[in-house]
Design a protein around this motif. Structure first.
Motif, mmCIF file in Angstrom:
data_model
loop_
_atom_site.group_PDB
_atom_site.id
_atom_site.type_symbol
_atom_site.label_atom_id
_atom_site.label_comp_id
_atom_site.label_asym_id
_atom_site.label_seq_id
_atom_site.Cartn_x
_atom_site.Cartn_y
_atom_site.Cartn_z
ATOM 1 N N TYR A 170 0.914 -1.290 0.011
ATOM 2 C CA TYR A 170 -0.062 -0.099 0.021
ATOM 3 C C TYR A 170 0.911 1.199 -0.058
ATOM 4 N N ILE A 171 1.852 1.326 0.815
ATOM 5 C CA ILE A 171 2.776 2.165 0.879
ATOM 6 C C ILE A 171 3.654 2.641 -0.534
ATOM 7 N N PHE A 172 4.137 1.549 -1.149
ATOM 8 C CA PHE A 172 4.765 1.823 -2.451
ATOM 9 C C PHE A 172 3.462 2.286 -3.331
ATOM 10 N N LYS A 173 2.403 1.989 -3.294
ATOM 11 C CA LYS A 173 1.422 2.135 -4.307
ATOM 12 C C LYS A 173 1.015 3.530 -3.897
ATOM 13 N N LYS A 174 0.762 3.948 -2.852
ATOM 14 C CA LYS A 174 0.373 5.359 -2.159
ATOM 15 C C LYS A 174 1.567 6.308 -2.979
ATOM 16 N N ILE A 175 2.848 6.247 -2.803
ATOM 17 C CA ILE A 175 3.888 7.053 -2.856
ATOM 18 C C ILE A 175 4.055 7.174 -4.395
ATOM 19 N N LYS A 176 3.892 6.119 -5.278
ATOM 20 C CA LYS A 176 3.926 6.195 -6.703
ATOM 21 C C LYS A 176 5.298 6.338 -7.426
ATOM 22 N N PHE A 177 6.373 6.357 -6.603
ATOM 23 C CA PHE A 177 7.662 6.407 -7.412
ATOM 24 C C PHE A 177 8.554 5.368 -6.665
ATOM 25 N N PRO A 178 9.746 5.136 -7.061
ATOM 26 C CA PRO A 178 10.572 4.322 -6.384
ATOM 27 C C PRO A 178 11.166 4.892 -5.110
ATOM 28 N N ILE A 179 11.312 4.240 -3.997
ATOM 29 C CA ILE A 179 11.971 4.701 -2.804
ATOM 30 C C ILE A 179 12.740 3.759 -2.313
ATOM 31 N N THR A 225 5.284 -3.710 -8.270
ATOM 32 C CA THR A 225 5.000 -4.316 -9.561
ATOM 33 C C THR A 225 3.637 -4.469 -9.829
ATOM 34 N N LYS A 226 3.277 -4.750 -11.328
ATOM 35 C CA LYS A 226 1.916 -5.029 -11.608
ATOM 36 C C LYS A 226 1.334 -6.134 -10.616
ATOM 37 N N LYS A 227 1.960 -7.159 -10.455
ATOM 38 C CA LYS A 227 1.599 -8.217 -9.696
ATOM 39 C C LYS A 227 1.301 -7.711 -8.106
ATOM 40 N N GLY A 228 2.209 -6.760 -7.576
ATOM 41 C CA GLY A 228 1.876 -6.226 -6.220
ATOM 42 C C GLY A 228 0.649 -5.464 -6.378
ATOM 43 N N LEU A 229 0.326 -4.697 -7.467
ATOM 44 C CA LEU A 229 -0.832 -4.144 -7.409
ATOM 45 C C LEU A 229 -1.774 -4.860 -7.461
ATOM 46 N N LYS A 230 -1.953 -6.183 -8.322
ATOM 47 C CA LYS A 230 -3.246 -7.157 -8.205
ATOM 48 C C LYS A 230 -3.356 -7.680 -6.966
ATOM 49 N N VAL A 231 -2.301 -7.906 -6.081
ATOM 50 C CA VAL A 231 -2.610 -8.692 -5.026
ATOM 51 C C VAL A 231 -3.085 -7.691 -4.125
ATOM 52 N N LEU A 232 -2.652 -6.355 -3.952
ATOM 53 C CA LEU A 232 -3.177 -5.377 -3.067
ATOM 54 C C LEU A 232 -4.668 -4.991 -3.780
#
Length: 175
Positions: free
Chosen positions: A17-26, A73-80
């Motif tokens: 969720y954090i990775f999706k919310k931030i939207k850029f590499p961290i 990744t898209k896979k991570g977004l799908k799981v989320l």
């Protein structure tokens, strides 16, 4: 035992969720700071979860100039998307408040540039760039055939650079 499994799943979903919310590499340091400042997960467990998310291809590590960053990744977004409702509302609320306050600090090291020049009468070169701490993360140069298109590309880059960056990286990383 069952409760531990639910907590493990929720914590990994929270990271996604954090990775999706931030939207850029961290960086690892940035994600660690977010997690530790909110007392979500201890440091060692966090590092284990990041390794497991990488192994499952839910996040990817991007390396540029010896800087390592994570991106979902898209896979991570799908799981989320499928299981994100398992993250407690309290944690989401805490995270939302934190990110609303800190997102500018997280992004402050980023420099976003969009410019164009006229190569000749009907040829414009557009340069779209993202840098962090004087290191270029992405630099794209495009030729377009009108001033209007050049201006529009610059405008779109400045407005949506993080999503565009993510999309370009995802496209390039496809098998």
């Amino acid at each position: 035992m069952f409760e531990d499994t639910l907590e493990l799943a929720e914590n990994k979903l929270l990271l996604l969720y954090i990775f999706k919310k931030i939207k850029f590499p961290i960086s690892n340091n940035e994600i660690t700071q977010i997690i530790l400042e909110n007392d979500f997960i201890n440091y060692f467990t966090l590092q284990q979860y990041l390794t497991e998310l990488l192994s499952a291809n839910f996040i990817k590590k991007i390396t540029h100039s010896n800087n390592h960053k994570f991106i979902i990744t898209k896979k991570g977004l799908k799981v989320l998307m499928l299981f994100g409702n398992r993250i407690s509302k309290d944690k989401i609320d805490i995270l939302e408040q934190y990110l609303n306050k800190k997102i500018k600090d997280i992004k402050k090291n980023l420099s976003i540039n969009a410019s164009y020049s006229n190569d000749d009468e009907n040829n414009f070169i557009v340069e779209l760039k993202i840098s962090e701490n004087n290191s270029t993360l992405m630099n794209i140069q495009l030729n377009v055939d009108s001033n209007k298109k050049a201006k529009e590309l610059c405008k779109k880059w400045k407005k949506g650079y993080s999503e565009l960056y993510y999309t370009i990286v995802e496209l390039l990383m496809r098998n």
